[in-house]
Design a protein around this motif. Structure first.
Motif, mmCIF file in Angstrom:
data_model
loop_
_atom_site.group_PDB
_atom_site.id
_atom_site.type_symbol
_atom_site.label_atom_id
_atom_site.label_comp_id
_atom_site.label_asym_id
_atom_site.label_seq_id
_atom_site.Cartn_x
_atom_site.Cartn_y
_atom_site.Cartn_z
ATOM 1 N N THR A 9 20.637 47.931 95.849
ATOM 2 C CA THR A 9 21.499 48.751 96.706
ATOM 3 C C THR A 9 21.711 48.118 98.077
ATOM 4 O OG1 THR A 9 19.582 50.029 97.409
ATOM 5 C CG2 THR A 9 20.877 50.886 95.562
ATOM 6 N N LYS A 10 21.485 46.828 98.171
ATOM 7 C CA LYS A 10 21.680 46.121 99.439
ATOM 8 C C LYS A 10 23.164 45.894 99.697
ATOM 9 C CE LYS A 10 17.346 43.598 99.209
ATOM 10 N NZ LYS A 10 16.736 42.271 99.127
ATOM 11 N N ASP A 11 23.462 45.610 100.958
ATOM 12 C CA ASP A 11 24.835 45.289 101.338
ATOM 13 C C ASP A 11 25.013 43.776 101.397
ATOM 14 O OD1 ASP A 11 25.679 47.875 101.531
ATOM 15 O OD2 ASP A 11 25.268 48.045 103.674
ATOM 16 N N CYS A 28 29.808 45.320 102.059
ATOM 17 C CA CYS A 28 30.070 46.048 100.822
ATOM 18 C C CYS A 28 28.826 45.939 99.945
ATOM 19 C CB CYS A 28 31.296 45.493 100.102
ATOM 20 S SG CYS A 28 31.083 43.854 99.450
ATOM 21 N N PRO A 29 28.653 46.822 98.969
ATOM 22 C CA PRO A 29 27.492 46.736 98.077
ATOM 23 C C PRO A 29 27.517 45.444 97.261
ATOM 24 C CG PRO A 29 28.530 48.894 97.916
ATOM 25 C CD PRO A 29 29.422 48.042 98.736
#
Length: 82
Positions: A9-11, A28-29
């Protein structure tokens, strides 16, 4: 909205080209970054197939079948190549 079980779930940071040609960085993801990197050519092929479709009344039925088979062979070979 996108669901993924293989991405965190990092950007990630992506570059967006603006209308005037300048590039702007945005977050963005990771799943969206992966989708943009991998699926760009397939989306373009789908867009071109819709733009240059063979759904005209004047087209013979065997031309529709031939070009449909040709397009599916090209897309499948591109996917196998990648």
């Amino acid at each position: 909205m996108m669901q993924s079980n293989c991405h965190e779930t990092k950007d990630a940071k992506e570059n967006l080209t603006m209308k005037n040609g300048s590039k702007e960085e945005f977050k963005c993801p990771v799943a969206i970054e992966f989708y943009n990197k991998i699926m760009g050519e397939v989306d373009l092929a789908d867009q071109m197939a819709n733009l240059y479709g063979l759904d005209h009344k004047s087209c013979k039925w065997w031309k529709k079948v031939f070009f449909h088979l040709l397009m599916s062979a090209v897309v499948n070979s591109w996917i196998a190549y990648c």
